[in-house]
Design a protein around this motif. Structure first.
Motif, PDB file in Angstrom:
ATOM      1  N   ALA A 157       0.885  -1.278   0.112  1.00  0.00           N
ATOM      2  CA  ALA A 157      -0.044  -0.196   0.717  1.00  0.00           C
ATOM      3  C   ALA A 157       1.320   1.349   0.041  1.00  0.00           C
ATOM      4  CB  ALA A 157      -0.561  -0.410   1.215  1.00  0.00           C
ATOM      5  N   ALA A 158       1.109   1.665  -1.345  1.00  0.00           N
ATOM      6  CA  ALA A 158       1.842   3.120  -0.803  1.00  0.00           C
ATOM      7  C   ALA A 158       0.889   4.528  -0.037  1.00  0.00           C
ATOM      8  CB  ALA A 158       1.967   3.619  -2.911  1.00  0.00           C
ATOM      9  N   PRO A 159       1.579   5.315  -0.028  1.00  0.00           N
ATOM     10  CA  PRO A 159       1.027   6.138   1.030  1.00  0.00           C
ATOM     11  C   PRO A 159       0.945   7.035   0.137  1.00  0.00           C
ATOM     12  CG  PRO A 159       2.974   6.120   1.405  1.00  0.00           C
ATOM     13  CD  PRO A 159       3.020   5.034   0.366  1.00  0.00           C
ATOM     14  N   LEU A 160      -0.142   7.610   0.827  1.00  0.00           N
ATOM     15  CA  LEU A 160      -1.767   8.529  -0.483  1.00  0.00           C
ATOM     16  C   LEU A 160      -1.329   9.811  -0.366  1.00  0.00           C
ATOM     17  CD1 LEU A 160      -5.004   9.380  -1.018  1.00  0.00           C
ATOM     18  CD2 LEU A 160      -4.956  10.434   1.137  1.00  0.00           C
ATOM     19  N   SER A 161      -0.235  10.543  -0.673  1.00  0.00           N
ATOM     20  CA  SER A 161       0.444  11.109  -0.286  1.00  0.00           C
ATOM     21  C   SER A 161       1.260  11.028  -1.853  1.00  0.00           C
ATOM     22  CB  SER A 161       1.637  12.346   0.142  1.00  0.00           C
ATOM     23  OG  SER A 161       2.619  10.765   1.629  1.00  0.00           O
ATOM     24  N   LYS A 162       1.720   9.805  -2.080  1.00  0.00           N
ATOM     25  CA  LYS A 162       2.485   9.390  -3.136  1.00  0.00           C
ATOM     26  C   LYS A 162       1.715   9.550  -4.533  1.00  0.00           C
ATOM     27  CE  LYS A 162       6.840   7.879  -1.235  1.00  0.00           C
ATOM     28  NZ  LYS A 162       7.766   6.755  -0.570  1.00  0.00           N
ATOM     29  N   ARG A 163       0.763   8.272  -3.584  1.00  0.00           N
ATOM     30  CA  ARG A 163      -0.357   8.441  -4.895  1.00  0.00           C
ATOM     31  C   ARG A 163      -1.193   9.591  -5.529  1.00  0.00           C
ATOM     32  NH1 ARG A 163      -4.542   4.329  -2.411  1.00  0.00           N
ATOM     33  NH2 ARG A 163      -5.461   4.419  -4.539  1.00  0.00           N
ATOM     34  N   LEU A 164      -1.145  10.785  -4.427  1.00  0.00           N
ATOM     35  CA  LEU A 164      -1.425  11.907  -5.212  1.00  0.00           C
ATOM     36  C   LEU A 164      -0.633  12.645  -5.790  1.00  0.00           C
ATOM     37  CD1 LEU A 164      -3.784  12.978  -2.089  1.00  0.00           C
ATOM     38  CD2 LEU A 164      -4.054  12.485  -4.382  1.00  0.00           C
ATOM     39  N   ALA A 165       0.625  12.356  -5.262  1.00  0.00           N
ATOM     40  CA  ALA A 165       1.793  13.314  -6.030  1.00  0.00           C
ATOM     41  C   ALA A 165       1.458  12.693  -7.820  1.00  0.00           C
ATOM     42  CB  ALA A 165       2.863  13.461  -5.542  1.00  0.00           C
ATOM     43  N   TRP A 166       1.480  11.058  -7.433  1.00  0.00           N
ATOM     44  CA  TRP A 166       1.454  10.870  -8.931  1.00  0.00           C
ATOM     45  C   TRP A 166       0.621  11.051 -10.130  1.00  0.00           C
ATOM     46  CZ3 TRP A 166      -1.416   6.731 -11.517  1.00  0.00           C
ATOM     47  CH2 TRP A 166      -0.330   5.852 -12.774  1.00  0.00           C
ATOM     48  N   TRP A 167      -0.535  10.993  -9.514  1.00  0.00           N
ATOM     49  CA  TRP A 167      -1.444  11.165 -10.168  1.00  0.00           C
ATOM     50  C   TRP A 167      -1.748  12.244 -10.703  1.00  0.00           C
ATOM     51  CZ3 TRP A 167      -4.821   8.445 -13.403  1.00  0.00           C
ATOM     52  CH2 TRP A 167      -5.232   7.123 -12.251  1.00  0.00           C
ATOM     53  N   ALA A 168      -0.932  13.648  -9.411  1.00  0.00           N
ATOM     54  CA  ALA A 168      -1.028  15.312 -10.167  1.00  0.00           C
ATOM     55  C   ALA A 168       0.106  15.000 -11.219  1.00  0.00           C
ATOM     56  CB  ALA A 168      -0.785  15.637  -9.205  1.00  0.00           C
ATOM     57  N   THR A 169       1.533  14.126 -11.320  1.00  0.00           N
ATOM     58  CA  THR A 169       2.212  14.935 -12.073  1.00  0.00           C
ATOM     59  C   THR A 169       1.958  13.605 -13.432  1.00  0.00           C
ATOM     60  OG1 THR A 169       4.074  14.382 -10.533  1.00  0.00           O
ATOM     61  CG2 THR A 169       4.694  13.703 -12.732  1.00  0.00           C
ATOM     62  N   VAL A 170       1.306  12.817 -13.297  1.00  0.00           N
ATOM     63  CA  VAL A 170       0.561  11.911 -14.698  1.00  0.00           C
ATOM     64  C   VAL A 170      -0.451  13.420 -15.502  1.00  0.00           C
ATOM     65  CG1 VAL A 170      -1.469  10.649 -15.456  1.00  0.00           C
ATOM     66  CG2 VAL A 170       0.065   9.978 -14.286  1.00  0.00           C
ATOM     67  N   PHE A 171      -1.370  13.767 -14.513  1.00  0.00           N
ATOM     68  CA  PHE A 171      -2.435  14.985 -14.870  1.00  0.00           C
ATOM     69  C   PHE A 171      -1.427  15.987 -16.209  1.00  0.00           C
ATOM     70  CE2 PHE A 171      -4.600  19.054 -14.383  1.00  0.00           C
ATOM     71  CZ  PHE A 171      -6.292  18.388 -15.132  1.00  0.00           C
ATOM     72  N   VAL A 172      -0.688  16.091 -15.595  1.00  0.00           N
ATOM     73  CA  VAL A 172       0.528  17.956 -15.820  1.00  0.00           C
ATOM     74  C   VAL A 172       0.418  16.931 -17.216  1.00  0.00           C
ATOM     75  CG1 VAL A 172       2.400  18.912 -15.589  1.00  0.00           C
ATOM     76  CG2 VAL A 172       0.772  18.649 -13.371  1.00  0.00           C
ATOM     77  N   ASN A 173       1.606  16.029 -17.396  1.00  0.00           N
ATOM     78  CA  ASN A 173       1.911  15.547 -18.860  1.00  0.00           C
ATOM     79  C   ASN A 173      -0.062  14.949 -19.760  1.00  0.00           C
ATOM     80  OD1 ASN A 173       4.457  15.130 -18.230  1.00  0.00           O
ATOM     81  ND2 ASN A 173       4.106  13.547 -16.734  1.00  0.00           N
ATOM     82  N   VAL A 174      -0.237  14.839 -18.918  1.00  0.00           N
ATOM     83  CA  VAL A 174      -1.889  14.718 -20.153  1.00  0.00           C
ATOM     84  C   VAL A 174      -2.031  16.611 -20.322  1.00  0.00           C
ATOM     85  CG1 VAL A 174      -4.088  13.964 -20.294  1.00  0.00           C
ATOM     86  CG2 VAL A 174      -3.143  12.487 -19.076  1.00  0.00           C
TER      87      VAL A 174
END
Length: 319
Positions: free
Chosen positions: A40-57
């Protein structure tokens, strides 16, 4: 230009394969002891990952749509140079320099021990990629010159490839690869501009441009910036997700370009183009839904393994 991004993915694994193998060996050597910590990855890391993916999209969709629109405007306002449009598709690479410097300063000292291919080999590969990317960009310039923007965007998006390439998961490595291969493509494109003799017409073309000389320069400059943002977004998605997901996102730009063309350029949106747009959206929704199903199955499997491990630990404690 979207397909040119796929060409660049072929080399990403060369620079990062050794590091990936080393990481896998370390994990195996620990006898799987690190597996419970990764459940289970920390919630903060998951949110940071999704935010970075969103910016790239956003970079991919906005850069692709704006660059295509500006390219069409360039020709509509009197631009005639195929090689000039080819140059601006790859000459925005200096925008990646700050990111490369940032990642290089934050690179762990242990990464310097990772073996790298010989410099001559890398230079030859980058030069070959540069030629291929420049040729690909030239074909896109031809399509943009002779086709309506909506038709051009749909044809480009129809070239979706489902190829998962061997790649590095390190974003700095992918960005470095993109920088050098696009720099080589820019050099080839500039050489083509001079070899074709089109550079003689730049001054006259600028003077006769429909919106004026300043608009001519701004159109080319912002086209270069838009393509570079699109390319950086593509590379970011490849490094963080997969090349398949990158292709899907690039295809999602299909509905945007025709809509922009209808609004700003007066293109016609017939039934065939509308159907192609709906198919692109359907492809994205199918991918997202499948990703959701895979995540649920993975979470269920992890939960079952955790329960089994808890039962085994309880038995050991009881003994």
């Amino acid at each position: 230009m979207g397909e040119a991004g796929e060409i660049q993915l072929q080399i990403a694994g060369i620079q990062g394969q050794e590091g990936g193998d080393d990481h896998g060996q370390r994990a195996a050597g620990n006898g799987g002891a690190c597996r419970p910590a990764a459940t289970a990855a920390p919630l903060s890391k998951r949110l940071a990952w999704w935010a970075t993916v969103f910016v790239n999209v956003v970079f991919v969709l906005a850069g692709q749509s704006v660059a295509t629109l500006l390219g069409r405007i360039y020709y509509d306002q009197g631009g005639k140079s195929l090689w000039m449009q080819t140059v601006v598709q790859s000459c925005g690479t200096p925008l990646a320099i700050p990111l490369l410097i940032y990642f290089r300063t934050r690179r762990p000292s242990s990464s310097s021990s990772v073996a790298r291919p010989p410099l001559a080999k890398l230079a030859a590969i980058y030069a070959g990629l540069g030629v291929l990317i420049a040729g690909d960009n030239l074909m896109y310039s031809y399509g943009l010159m002779y086709l309506p923007m909506s038709t051009y965007a749909i044809i480009c998006a129809s070239q979706l490839t489902f190829e998962e390439v061997l790649r590095s998961d390190a974003l700095p490595t992918v960005l470095e690869m993109q920088f050098w291969s696009n720099t080589a493509a820019a050099v080839v494109s500039v050489a083509g501009l001079f070899a074709s003799g089109e550079w003689h017409t730049i001054a006259g073309e600028s003077a006769a441009y429909g919106k004026g000389e300043v608009a001519y320069a701004m159109t080319l400059a912002w086209t270069a910036v838009s393509w570079q943002l699109c390319t950086m977004g593509l590379m970011g998605l490849v490094a963080m997700v997969s090349s398949l997901f990158t292709n899907v996102i690039s295809t999602v730009g299909t509905p945007l370009a025709p809509v922009i063309a209808v609004i700003f350029l007066g293109d016609r949106l017939d039934g065939v183009k509308l159907l192609a747009m709906l198919l692109a959206v359907w492809g994205l929704m199918s991918y997202v839904y499948q990703h959701y199903l895979d995540d649920r199955a993975k979470a269920k499997m992890i939960a079952e393994k955790s329960d089994e491990q808890a039962v085994q630990d309880a038995k050991i404690s009881a003994e």
